[in-house]
Scaffold this motif. Sequence first.
Motif, PDB file in Angstrom:
ATOM      1  N   ARG A  57       0.863  -1.153  -0.028  1.00  0.00           N
ATOM      2  CA  ARG A  57       0.034  -0.078  -0.008  1.00  0.00           C
ATOM      3  C   ARG A  57       0.915   1.200  -0.023  1.00  0.00           C
ATOM      4  NH1 ARG A  57      -5.619  -0.796   2.747  1.00  0.00           N
ATOM      5  NH2 ARG A  57      -6.002  -2.925   2.347  1.00  0.00           N
ATOM      6  N   TRP A  58       0.434   2.302  -0.577  1.00  0.00           N
ATOM      7  CA  TRP A  58       1.233   3.554  -0.839  1.00  0.00           C
ATOM      8  C   TRP A  58       0.712   4.635  -0.091  1.00  0.00           C
ATOM      9  CZ3 TRP A  58       6.060   4.062  -2.837  1.00  0.00           C
ATOM     10  CH2 TRP A  58       6.460   2.997  -3.568  1.00  0.00           C
ATOM     11  N   TYR A  59       1.708   5.369   0.569  1.00  0.00           N
ATOM     12  CA  TYR A  59       1.410   6.657   1.422  1.00  0.00           C
ATOM     13  C   TYR A  59       2.068   7.450   0.908  1.00  0.00           C
ATOM     14  CZ  TYR A  59      -0.955   2.803   4.038  1.00  0.00           C
ATOM     15  OH  TYR A  59      -1.747   1.626   4.274  1.00  0.00           O
ATOM     16  N   CYS A  60       1.628   8.950   1.242  1.00  0.00           N
ATOM     17  CA  CYS A  60       2.400  10.095   0.793  1.00  0.00           C
ATOM     18  C   CYS A  60       3.615  10.283   1.641  1.00  0.00           C
ATOM     19  CB  CYS A  60       1.655  11.258   0.596  1.00  0.00           C
ATOM     20  SG  CYS A  60       0.743  11.815   2.226  1.00  0.00           S
ATOM     21  N   CYS A  61       3.579   9.946   3.083  1.00  0.00           N
ATOM     22  CA  CYS A  61       4.494  10.197   4.167  1.00  0.00           C
ATOM     23  C   CYS A  61       4.435   9.053   5.161  1.00  0.00           C
ATOM     24  CB  CYS A  61       4.260  11.488   4.713  1.00  0.00           C
ATOM     25  SG  CYS A  61       2.750  11.745   5.588  1.00  0.00           S
ATOM     26  N   ALA A  62       5.376   9.063   6.034  1.00  0.00           N
ATOM     27  CA  ALA A  62       5.287   8.052   7.087  1.00  0.00           C
ATOM     28  C   ALA A  62       4.318   8.037   8.149  1.00  0.00           C
ATOM     29  CB  ALA A  62       6.638   7.924   8.006  1.00  0.00           C
ATOM     30  N   HIS A  63       3.698   9.471   8.228  1.00  0.00           N
ATOM     31  CA  HIS A  63       2.675   9.829   9.228  1.00  0.00           C
ATOM     32  C   HIS A  63       1.438   9.142   8.789  1.00  0.00           C
ATOM     33  CE1 HIS A  63      -0.962  12.014  10.451  1.00  0.00           C
ATOM     34  NE2 HIS A  63      -0.330  12.478  11.586  1.00  0.00           N
ATOM     35  N   CYS A  64       1.207   9.250   7.522  1.00  0.00           N
ATOM     36  CA  CYS A  64       0.057   8.773   6.764  1.00  0.00           C
ATOM     37  C   CYS A  64      -0.013   7.104   7.004  1.00  0.00           C
ATOM     38  CB  CYS A  64      -0.355   9.006   5.343  1.00  0.00           C
ATOM     39  SG  CYS A  64      -0.966  10.699   5.075  1.00  0.00           S
ATOM     40  N   ALA A  65       1.080   6.560   6.828  1.00  0.00           N
ATOM     41  CA  ALA A  65       1.305   5.049   6.922  1.00  0.00           C
ATOM     42  C   ALA A  65       1.007   4.840   8.223  1.00  0.00           C
ATOM     43  CB  ALA A  65       2.951   4.602   6.391  1.00  0.00           C
ATOM     44  N   ARG A  66       1.625   5.336   9.351  1.00  0.00           N
ATOM     45  CA  ARG A  66       1.390   4.924  10.710  1.00  0.00           C
ATOM     46  C   ARG A  66      -0.206   5.188  11.155  1.00  0.00           C
ATOM     47  NH1 ARG A  66       6.310   7.599  11.236  1.00  0.00           N
ATOM     48  NH2 ARG A  66       5.133   9.519  11.790  1.00  0.00           N
ATOM     49  N   SER A  67      -0.789   6.020  10.472  1.00  0.00           N
ATOM     50  CA  SER A  67      -2.065   6.351  10.943  1.00  0.00           C
ATOM     51  C   SER A  67      -2.900   5.537  10.275  1.00  0.00           C
ATOM     52  CB  SER A  67      -2.520   7.949  10.119  1.00  0.00           C
ATOM     53  OG  SER A  67      -1.856   8.875  10.722  1.00  0.00           O
ATOM     54  N   ALA A  68      -2.716   4.946   9.114  1.00  0.00           N
ATOM     55  CA  ALA A  68      -3.617   3.918   8.491  1.00  0.00           C
ATOM     56  C   ALA A  68      -3.014   2.473   9.120  1.00  0.00           C
ATOM     57  CB  ALA A  68      -3.320   3.890   6.817  1.00  0.00           C
ATOM     58  N   ASP A  69      -1.962   2.307   9.342  1.00  0.00           N
ATOM     59  CA  ASP A  69      -1.502   0.827   9.963  1.00  0.00           C
ATOM     60  C   ASP A  69      -0.830   1.221  10.917  1.00  0.00           C
ATOM     61  OD1 ASP A  69      -0.777  -1.750  10.450  1.00  0.00           O
ATOM     62  OD2 ASP A  69       0.087  -1.628   8.289  1.00  0.00           O
ATOM     63  N   PRO A  70      -1.223   1.371  12.313  1.00  0.00           N
ATOM     64  CA  PRO A  70      -0.377   1.413  13.424  1.00  0.00           C
ATOM     65  C   PRO A  70       0.632   0.652  13.542  1.00  0.00           C
ATOM     66  CG  PRO A  70      -2.743   1.911  14.020  1.00  0.00           C
ATOM     67  CD  PRO A  70      -2.697   1.374  12.573  1.00  0.00           C
ATOM     68  N   SER A  71       0.381  -0.589  13.403  1.00  0.00           N
ATOM     69  CA  SER A  71       1.337  -1.730  13.078  1.00  0.00           C
ATOM     70  C   SER A  71       2.718  -1.671  12.632  1.00  0.00           C
ATOM     71  CB  SER A  71       0.899  -3.182  12.997  1.00  0.00           C
ATOM     72  OG  SER A  71       0.554  -3.200  11.670  1.00  0.00           O
TER      73      SER A  71
END
Length: 80
Positions: A57-71
């Motif tokens: 899955r692609w995210y614009c930044c690490a913040h969005c990646a962590r928000s979408a998938d806390p693991s």
Amino acid sequence: MAACEVCGNDYALSFEVHAQGAVHVFDSFECAITKMAPICEHCQCRILGHGVEVGRRWYCCAHCARSADPSSAELVADHA
């Protein structure tokens, strides 16, 4: 001249983008981005930089990646 595949404008300064075995024609970077840039799976913005991939899955930044998938918190970090 070639017509833009996004907006249909027949423009003398159109350009081609060759990607993944296909050739695309655009009249502006805006149209190229609209057609080709991936979309962040969390905030839905267009990813114009490197982005962050987590579990295919692609995210614009690490913040969005962590928000979408806390693991993924331990896996991703923005570079400063």
